[in-house]
Enzyme design. Structure first.
Site, mmCIF file in Angstrom:
data_model
loop_
_atom_site.group_PDB
_atom_site.id
_atom_site.type_symbol
_atom_site.label_atom_id
_atom_site.label_comp_id
_atom_site.label_asym_id
_atom_site.label_seq_id
_atom_site.Cartn_x
_atom_site.Cartn_y
_atom_site.Cartn_z
ATOM 1 N N SER A 96 -2.027 -3.243 4.687
ATOM 2 C CA SER A 96 -1.713 -2.156 3.764
ATOM 3 C C SER A 96 -0.405 -2.467 3.051
ATOM 4 O O SER A 96 0.615 -2.679 3.712
ATOM 5 C CB SER A 96 -1.579 -0.835 4.533
ATOM 6 N N GLY A 123 1.015 -0.379 0.731
ATOM 7 C CA GLY A 123 1.475 0.856 0.109
ATOM 8 C C GLY A 123 0.836 1.088 -1.239
ATOM 9 O O GLY A 123 -0.377 0.915 -1.412
ATOM 10 N N ALA A 124 1.653 1.438 -2.219
ATOM 11 C CA ALA A 124 1.151 1.742 -3.552
ATOM 12 C C ALA A 124 0.553 0.530 -4.245
ATOM 13 O O ALA A 124 -0.176 0.675 -5.240
ATOM 14 C CB ALA A 124 2.272 2.319 -4.413
ATOM 15 N N GLY A 178 -1.664 -1.611 -2.970
ATOM 16 C CA GLY A 178 -3.059 -1.873 -2.614
ATOM 17 C C GLY A 178 -3.203 -2.401 -1.199
ATOM 18 O O GLY A 178 -2.310 -2.233 -0.358
ATOM 19 N N GLY A 182 -2.276 4.962 6.355
ATOM 20 C CA GLY A 182 -2.768 3.707 6.915
ATOM 21 C C GLY A 182 -3.847 3.927 7.960
ATOM 22 O O GLY A 182 -4.786 3.134 8.080
ATOM 23 N N ASP A 183 -3.725 5.022 8.706
ATOM 24 C CA ASP A 183 -4.737 5.345 9.711
ATOM 25 C C ASP A 183 -6.055 5.735 9.044
ATOM 26 O O ASP A 183 -7.139 5.363 9.509
ATOM 27 C CB ASP A 183 -4.249 6.489 10.596
#
Length: 315
Positions: free
Chosen positions: A220, A222-223, A225, A251-252
């Site tokens: 992951s 974040g913003a 992708g 993320g979960d």
């Protein structure tokens, strides 16, 4: 069925505030109380999708009893392990501009008997699982090799295992070759011991984790992708988000989306991105259901934007 294991669950209180001014009285404009912990959130997302999950977690004291009640109210089957210490309570402050401040308590210390009871509970439920998702930090008392032991036991039972943790716990577990690991950018940087400034840096780090034992890496960013790196190569997925309300549990939700879609390939990556993007548009740690997903907004490509700078470089 997706079996989740959360060794250090929590009771999460999220306050939505205009801004955080240190030393001042801050009045919240919204408040939520949710059962917390990475594995718990995965179970909540699986349930929101209408699929079966069993959540294995140690619970103690009044906070633990409330976590069990909240999960039961959401229709989640809980396989709890009673412990002497009280389940931790966490606080998150979500500002109007999207900045999130989290205060996480350490949680109880598990005795040797409680640790073994936790492993035994996982063993009893493993035969009915398509995936075991082991998520989050280890509580006091558990050795860094605890997840590695769990990965080995899952493989003996013939069950695929997904791991979302970091630091020494991740390094030990890689030796047992988990089927999937899901780090974020900071966890990737920590695992390889160097900063990550671009998507290409993250790709190299993910490939290194595969070389060290991970079957698949779902990273992951974040913003920016998500990256999927497996035996078939690498893919990059992204989706635009106009307004971020809270990234707690995003993320979960992504991990749940990936496993719900089979845990392999471009379709699973697209599901992970859709779930993560939906989660950040919701308050607190609310997990998205089908109505909140926007699969049409997701783009998945095998052309990795190697030179794209990360919005938040990982150090």
């Amino acid at each position: 069925m997706i079996l989740t294991v959360t060794p250090n669950p929590s009771l999460d209180r999220t306050y939505e505030i205009p801004s955080l001014d240190r030393g001042e009285v801050v009045r919240a404009v919204g408040e939520r109380v949710d059962p917390g912990g990475k594995g718990v959130n995965v179970s909540r997302a699986v349930t929101a999708a209408g699929r079966r999950t069993v959540a294995v977690l140690p619970l103690g004291g009044a906070p633990g009893a409330l976590v069990a009640d909240l999960l039961d109210a959401q229709g989640i089957e809980v396989a709890s392990v009673p412990v002497a210490g009280a389940t931790r309570s966490n606080v998150a402050l979500a500002e109007a501009d999207g900045v999130l401040t989290k205060i996480n308590a350490p949680g109880p210390e598990l005795s040797a008997a409680e640790q073994e009871a936790l492993l035994d509970t996982v063993r009893r439920h493993a035969p009915g699982a398509d995936w075991i998702a082991c998520c989050g930090s280890l509580p006091r008392g558990l050795a860094p090799s605890w997840y590695a032991d769990l990965v080995a036991r899952a493989h003996v039972a013939g069950v695929r295992i997904a791991l979302d943790t970091s630091g020494p716990a991740l390094r030990h577990a890689l030796r047992e070759r988990p089927d999937l690991v899901k780090p974020n950018a900071e966890e990737l940087a920590e695992a390889v011991g160097r900063p990550l400034a671009t998507v290409g840096d993250a790709l190299k780090a993910a490939e290194e984790l595969r070389a060290r034992g991970a079957g698949t890496v779902l990273a992951s960013l974040g913003a920016d992708g998500q990256l999927l790196v497996d035996g078939d190569g690498a893919r990059f997925g992204s989706a635009p988000v106009a307004l971020v309300r809270s990234n707690v549990g995003a993320g979960d939700a992504s991990l749940a989306g990936f496993l719900l879609a089979g845990g392999r390939g471009a379709e699973a990556l697209a599901s992970a991105v859709a779930h993560g993007a939906a989660a950040v548009r919701l308050p607190g740690s609310v997990m998205p259901g089908p109505a909140e997903l926007d699969p049409g907004a997701v783009t998945v490509t095998a052309r990795i934007p190697l030179d794209r700078p990360l919005s938040e470089p990982a150090t």
